[in-house]
Motif scaffolding. Structure first.
Motif: not given
Length: 688
Positions: A271-286
């Motif tokens: 018995v414990g924990e599921e630790l999940h973390q992160g980041f996302n970044a993007q640039t877009k030119w249309t």
């Protein structure tokens, strides 16, 4: 195992990276924004925006009205109301997503993207709850595109694609506060958006959610999620849109799983924990030259880390994508997509899984696709032919994926189409580079194992998956016929039929039991060797009808039928015992999704200030030798009071027809499933 015959593919990628020359924006487009040019609702079934009614692919779209009014509080719950989409919530934060069958938390065959950014996990091919816990007020639409989408979605979109389209910062100027207080879940979220001069806008949002532990006698799976993000949009001209966006998230989920130690023979509940973390970044030119021509260049960066008993990893990715849409003539259009990415996965040993020594490796992926469309009879009949080429360094395979589609406009109100696509699913790197994975240990009736030193009593069995050799990518051929008819401006009917052929599915086959007697607690080891060991087929249809019966009453009805079958393809083995390896799921592949599913959404405007939304959803039971999933018939409801344009107060009920809904038989033994309780909540939305 990794070869270096990349030069031919890279040369083809360079040729496919055609960039159209800039052209003058037509006078009639001068006053139109890029959002207005795209049309609503849209799907991006061929990596180009297109009106849903004229899309030559099976698709279903949740528009802004559905997102705001459906009695749900997350995108997975919303997807329950799309035909042919099977969502299971095994416990808090643990979801299984399937389009047209093959449901699993891990090793899924459905791709999930947010503004084209792929959240499909290449380590274990899974989707984590914290990744799609979005701020719904900033979501413009949620699209479900069935099938591999002509090969242009790239690898891993075998059975379908879910694409979340976010609003631009121009559409979210102003402030929004949203709170929820309920029997099972409490949350608070807010967004601040403002203009920067006449050509730019920005928004910042934050969200925090606490979900109480669901029904379980073994452990508490309470869940805390935090998310924040920013998006900046600017229009240098009426034909250009430049976007920078970034998000960070953290998830802390209570978790329990069976664990076993092969070196000692000890086992038990961890018995414990599921630790999940992160980041996302993007640039877009249309850049949009007209309603059918333009290009998009996008780059993205992502990082995520997981700490859990069933697996630890650090994963980072960087990628670049270009898309070109060109109207060659009144009869000809061309779409070209190229993508290249590099990722690094650091896989760490844990209680249940051991990876190959010193595994820390980069992977290179590239995709080039093109689709040519020709109008045989203008405004009546058109054909599309596509070709996508995919390379990944894990398998060191170059996949050539053709597609073909025909669209017939029988009249102004009726469309039919036929499509064929070939697709592939790459081997997840966590599966490609593990040494063994312990499913579980369990007690058994004591047996006496004879040895030269006498009999040794054994009362423990441990089941473990073992890497069985060089695994290859899975293959799939898809055939589809569709029909759409518009009875009136407020009533539509869609029928999709499909047939899939699967080859080289990854699976695990049982090997002879091995006694392990030289450890403190002797046990019987049941090994399963993971390899390409199955093939199969699936067929079915989805039916969807929506109609505004009056100014006060609107109804949407959906039904889906699915039938599939699978068999082993092992050579030289008589009557093999085939078991699908779903990363901890020792379950038969057959019957792992309901044969029948249906949903209904009823929207009623009781008055100018009061609105009532009722959702009904049902799935048939399904049984295989490992478990029986009961049938489900549930209801969700929302009663809203809107005294003005800025304030909404809602009473929301979920799982109303059954006090405890059991969806714990999601095919994975990595952790225990729980039952979801009936829940009530009060939601406040204030715009200022």
């Amino acid at each position: 195992m990794r070869k270096t015959h990349k030069s031919l593919f890279i040369s083809g990628l360079a040729v496919a990276s055609y960039v159209s020359s800039a052209s003058t924006v037509a006078d009639e487009l001068a006053d139109l924004s890029l959002e207005e040019l795209s049309g609503v609702p849209i799907v991006e079934s061929a990596k180009k925006s297109q009106n849903l009614f004229d899309t030559p692919a099976s698709a279903f779209v949740f528009d802004e009205e559905a997102i705001q009014n459906l009695p749900v509080d997350s995108i997975p719950e919303m997807l329950r109301y799309a035909p042919g989409v099977h969502m299971t919530r095994a416990s808090n934060g643990i979801w299984g997503l399937a389009v047209r069958g093959m449901n699993s938390r891990f090793l899924g065959r459905t791709q999930f993207t947010v503004d084209d950014q792929n959240l499909y996990g290449t380590v274990f091919a899974g989707l984590y709850g914290a990744q799609h816990d979005l701020f719904l007020d900033d979501v413009a639409s949620v699209e479900v595109v069935y099938g591999p989408g002509g090969g242009l979605w790239g690898v891993n979109a075998n059975n379908g694609q879910v694409n979340v389209i976010m609003k631009s910062a121009f559409e979210t100027e102003g402030n929004v506060l949203r709170t929820q207080i309920g029997t099972e879940q409490n949350s608070v979220a807010g967004r601040v958006g403002w203009a920067i001069g006449e050509k730019s806008a920005i928004r910042v949002f934050a969200k925090a959610t606490h979900r109480k532990a669901s029904e379980s006698d073994l452990f508490e799976d309470d869940w805390d999620i935090y998310r924040t993000g920013v998006q900046f949009d600017t229009r240098p001209s009426t034909s250009d849109l430049f976007t920078i966006s970034a998000e960070a998230y953290k998830s802390d989920l209570g978790f329990a799983n069976n664990s076993a130690d092969l070196s000692t023979g000890n086992y038990g509940l961890s018995v414990g924990e599921e630790l999940h973390q992160g980041f996302n970044a993007q640039t877009k030119w249309t850049h949009q030259t007209d309603s059918e021509s333009g290009f998009t260049v996008r780059s993205w960066l992502g990082y995520t880390e997981l700490r859990a008993a069933y697996g630890n990893y650090n994963y980072s990715i960087w990628g670049l994508e270009s898309r070109m849409r060109k109207k060659i003539s009144d009869k000809q259009r061309l779409t070209i997509t190229t993508t290249a990415s590099v990722d690094q996965a650091e896989l760490l040993d844990s209680v249940n899984i051991i990876f190959q020594p010193d595994y820390d490796e980069h992977s290179y992926n590239a995709n080039a696709g093109a689709e040519y469309t020709y109008s045989l009879i203008p405004d009546k009949r058109e054909i599309s032919a596509g070709l996508s080429s995919q390379y990944d360094s894990y398998s060191d395979e170059v996949e050539i994926l053709p597609s073909f589609r025909v669209m017939e406009r029988l009249n102004e109100k009726t469309r039919i189409w036929f499509s064929y696509s070939k697709s592939t699913r790459s081997v997840p790197n966590g599966l490609n580079d593990f040494s063994y994975f312990v499913y579980y240990g369990l007690p058994m009736e004591t047996v006496q194992i004879p040895t030269p030193l006498g009999n040794i009593p054994v009362s423990t069995q441990i089941v473990a998956a073992i890497e069985g050799g060089n695994m290859q990518n899975e293959q799939q051929n898809s055939y589809e016929i569709g029909f759409r008819h518009q009875f009136s401006d407020t009533s539509n009917l869609t029928l999709n039929t499909f047939y899939y052929v699967y080859r080289d599915l990854l699976g695990a086959t049982d090997a002879p039991i091995e006694p392990v007697l030289t450890v403190p607690n002797p046990y019987l080891l049941t090994p399963s060797y993971v390899e390409n060991s199955a093939e199969g087929e699936a067929y079915g249809f989805e039916l969807s009808w929506d109609a505004a019966l009056s100014k006060k009453f609107e109804v949407k009805l959906n039904y889906a039928f699915l039938q599939d079958s699978f068999q082993a393809i092992l050579s030289g083995v008589e009557n093999p015992a085939y078991i699908l390896f779903q990363l901890g799921d020792v379950k038969n592949l057959d019957n792992n999704a309901p044969e029948h599913s249906a949903s209904a959404w009823l929207l009623t405007n009781l008055s100018e200030e009061w609105q009532f939304d009722l959702g009904l959803r049902a799935t048939s039971s399904y049984t295989n030798p490992e478990f029986k999933q009961p049938s489900i018939f549930q209801s969700d409801a929302r009663l809203s009071w809107n005294p003005n344009d800025t304030l909404r107060l809602s009473l929301v009920g979920r799982n109303l027809l059954d006090p405890r809904t059991d969806e714990s038989h999601l095919r994975h033994n990595i952790g225990f499933g729980t039952e979801q309780a009936r829940e009530l909540s009060v939601e406040l939305r204030y715009e200022f």
